[in-house]
Design a protein around this motif. Structure first.
Motif, short mmCIF file in Angstrom:
data_model
loop_
_atom_site.label_atom_id
_atom_site.label_comp_id
_atom_site.label_asym_id
_atom_site.label_seq_id
_atom_site.Cartn_x
_atom_site.Cartn_y
_atom_site.Cartn_z
N ALA A 223 9.20 -16.32 18.02
CA ALA A 223 8.53 -15.02 17.90
C ALA A 223 8.74 -14.45 16.49
CB ALA A 223 9.07 -14.06 18.95
N HIS A 224 9.94 -14.58 15.96
CA HIS A 224 10.24 -14.08 14.61
C HIS A 224 9.39 -14.80 13.57
CE1 HIS A 224 13.79 -12.39 12.04
NE2 HIS A 224 12.65 -12.27 11.41
N PHE A 225 9.29 -16.12 13.71
CA PHE A 225 8.47 -16.92 12.79
C PHE A 225 7.01 -16.48 12.84
CE2 PHE A 225 5.49 -20.41 12.32
CZ PHE A 225 5.81 -20.91 11.06
N VAL A 226 6.46 -16.32 14.04
CA VAL A 226 5.05 -15.96 14.18
C VAL A 226 4.81 -14.55 13.63
CG1 VAL A 226 3.20 -15.50 15.82
CG2 VAL A 226 4.67 -17.49 16.13
N PHE A 227 5.71 -13.61 13.93
CA PHE A 227 5.54 -12.26 13.42
C PHE A 227 5.53 -12.25 11.89
CE2 PHE A 227 7.29 -8.26 11.81
CZ PHE A 227 6.40 -7.36 12.36
N ASN A 228 6.47 -12.95 11.28
CA ASN A 228 6.50 -13.00 9.82
C ASN A 228 5.27 -13.70 9.25
OD1 ASN A 228 8.91 -11.65 9.86
ND2 ASN A 228 10.16 -13.36 9.14
N ALA A 229 4.81 -14.75 9.94
CA ALA A 229 3.62 -15.47 9.47
C ALA A 229 2.39 -14.57 9.52
CB ALA A 229 3.41 -16.72 10.31
N VAL A 230 2.25 -13.80 10.60
CA VAL A 230 1.13 -12.87 10.71
C VAL A 230 1.17 -11.85 9.59
CG1 VAL A 230 0.14 -11.01 12.12
CG2 VAL A 230 0.81 -13.16 13.19
N ASN A 231 2.36 -11.33 9.30
CA ASN A 231 2.48 -10.36 8.22
C ASN A 231 2.14 -10.95 6.86
OD1 ASN A 231 3.68 -7.43 8.54
ND2 ASN A 231 4.38 -8.64 10.27
N LEU A 232 2.51 -12.21 6.65
CA LEU A 232 2.15 -12.86 5.39
C LEU A 232 0.64 -12.99 5.25
CD1 LEU A 232 4.85 -15.67 5.13
CD2 LEU A 232 4.63 -13.66 3.67
N VAL A 233 -0.04 -13.35 6.33
CA VAL A 233 -1.49 -13.44 6.30
C VAL A 233 -2.11 -12.07 6.01
CG1 VAL A 233 -3.55 -13.91 7.68
CG2 VAL A 233 -1.59 -15.45 7.80
N LEU A 234 -1.57 -11.03 6.66
CA LEU A 234 -2.09 -9.68 6.42
C LEU A 234 -1.84 -9.25 4.98
CD1 LEU A 234 -1.01 -7.85 9.71
CD2 LEU A 234 -3.31 -8.59 9.05
N LEU A 235 -0.68 -9.59 4.43
CA LEU A 235 -0.38 -9.22 3.05
C LEU A 235 -1.34 -9.88 2.07
CD1 LEU A 235 3.53 -9.31 3.04
CD2 LEU A 235 2.09 -7.33 2.58
N LEU A 236 -1.74 -11.10 2.40
CA LEU A 236 -2.65 -11.83 1.50
C LEU A 236 -4.09 -11.31 1.60
CD1 LEU A 236 -1.35 -15.48 2.00
CD2 LEU A 236 -1.11 -14.06 -0.05
N PHE A 237 -4.52 -10.93 2.79
CA PHE A 237 -5.92 -10.59 2.98
C PHE A 237 -6.18 -9.13 3.37
CE2 PHE A 237 -5.42 -15.15 3.92
CZ PHE A 237 -6.28 -15.69 2.99
N PHE A 238 -5.21 -8.51 4.06
CA PHE A 238 -5.37 -7.11 4.47
C PHE A 238 -4.06 -6.37 4.23
CE2 PHE A 238 -7.82 -9.90 7.27
CZ PHE A 238 -9.12 -9.45 7.04
N PRO A 239 -3.65 -6.19 2.98
CA PRO A 239 -2.33 -5.62 2.67
C PRO A 239 -2.10 -4.24 3.24
CG PRO A 239 -3.73 -5.69 0.71
CD PRO A 239 -4.42 -6.49 1.75
N GLU A 240 -3.17 -3.48 3.47
CA GLU A 240 -2.98 -2.12 3.99
C GLU A 240 -2.57 -2.14 5.47
OE1 GLU A 240 -7.14 -3.44 4.77
OE2 GLU A 240 -5.79 -3.44 3.04
N LEU A 241 -2.72 -3.28 6.15
CA LEU A 241 -2.38 -3.36 7.56
C LEU A 241 -0.99 -3.94 7.82
CD1 LEU A 241 -5.73 -4.74 9.07
CD2 LEU A 241 -4.93 -2.37 8.98
N ALA A 242 -0.39 -4.55 6.81
CA ALA A 242 0.85 -5.29 7.02
C ALA A 242 2.03 -4.35 7.27
CB ALA A 242 1.17 -6.17 5.82
N ALA A 243 2.94 -4.80 8.13
CA ALA A 243 4.18 -4.05 8.38
C ALA A 243 5.20 -4.43 7.33
CB ALA A 243 4.72 -4.38 9.77
N ASN A 244 6.18 -3.55 7.15
CA ASN A 244 7.28 -3.84 6.24
C ASN A 244 8.26 -4.75 6.95
OD1 ASN A 244 6.45 -2.13 4.09
ND2 ASN A 244 7.01 -0.40 5.36
#
Length: 245
Positions: A223-244
């Protein structure tokens, strides 16, 4: 989770070591970083030093705690360890629940950051991970190292500490919901970021719930891996949506 060699003392010792780490330069420095961030550009040298320090700290702490746990009897030695089938079911459960948990964590991050800004009139800083992917000062090579740290180092080292030791140790002395909340708070504090504090408490509690439900550390690791991976994708393509994260 009460059937564990890790005790309340292991959980308290691990928490104190981690809190001493983030407070090592004084409370004023911690509070500045908590609200305003480090406000520095991560050079390759600084990033390498930070990764080495965090790896040695988490790895060394985990090794010492594990060795000390060998001298502590398990409350019920008859309980069998999870089989590989149990571990696979745990991974599937983590994959099924991490999507709604990620959506809720992102919503909590947005609400928490805006609530802090509305109440204090101070915009809390993003974590350095966010700045690494939104700031032009960082090279592709440096970002690649950050990706490896987030996807590999964080799940492999943080989960055994926060869920394997801290959560299980607290479970020996309090109800499971209290252990989830307290271990989640320690998990959030160690990340030293005001905007992400509430969502990280939630995520820490969620990872602990997964661990208690499945009895395998592979579930919260996944779960930790997937959550971080999702955030990396968001940071690359939708940075305004990514969590800290």
């Amino acid at each position: 989770m009460r059937n564990s060699r890790y005790t309340l003392w292991h959980a308290v010792a691990a928490s104190l070591v981690l809190l001493a780490m983030i407070l090592s330069q004084g409370f004023a420095f911690f509070w500045r970083q908590f609200v305003y961030g480090l406000n520095m550009v991560m050079t390759p040298e600084v990033l390498s030093a930070n990764l080495q320090i965090s790896t040695k700290l988490f790895g060394g702490l985990l090794l010492v705690l594990w060795i000390s746990s060998l001298f502590c009897p398990r409350p019920d030695p008859r309980t069998p360890p999870p089989s590989w089938g149990d571990r696979l079911r745990g991974i599937r459960l983590a994959l099924a629940w991490i999507v709604p948990a990620t959506v809720l964590a992102l919503a909590l991050n947005w609400l928490n950051a805006h609530a802090i800004e509305w109440i204090t009139h101070v915009k809390p800083a993003d974590q350095e991970l966010v700045r690494c992917f939104t700031d032009g000062h960082y090279s592709p090579g440096l970002r690649a190292v950050m990706v490896l740290a987030v996807l590999v180092q964080a799940p492999l080292l943080e989960e055994p500490i926060f869920r394997g030791v801290v959560f299980r140790g607290f479970c020996r002395a309090m109800p499971e919901w209290g252990a989830r909340l307290l271990s989640g708070a320690v998990f959030a504090l160690v990340h030293v970021n005001a905007a992400s504090f509430v969502p990280l408490v939630f995520l820490g509690g969620f990872f602990a719930w997964l661990y208690a439900r499945t009895r395998t550390i592979l579930a919260p690791m996944t779960a930790h891996f997937v959550f971080n991976a999702v955030n990396l994708v968001l940071l690359l393509f939708f940075p305004e949506l990514a969590a800290n994260s």
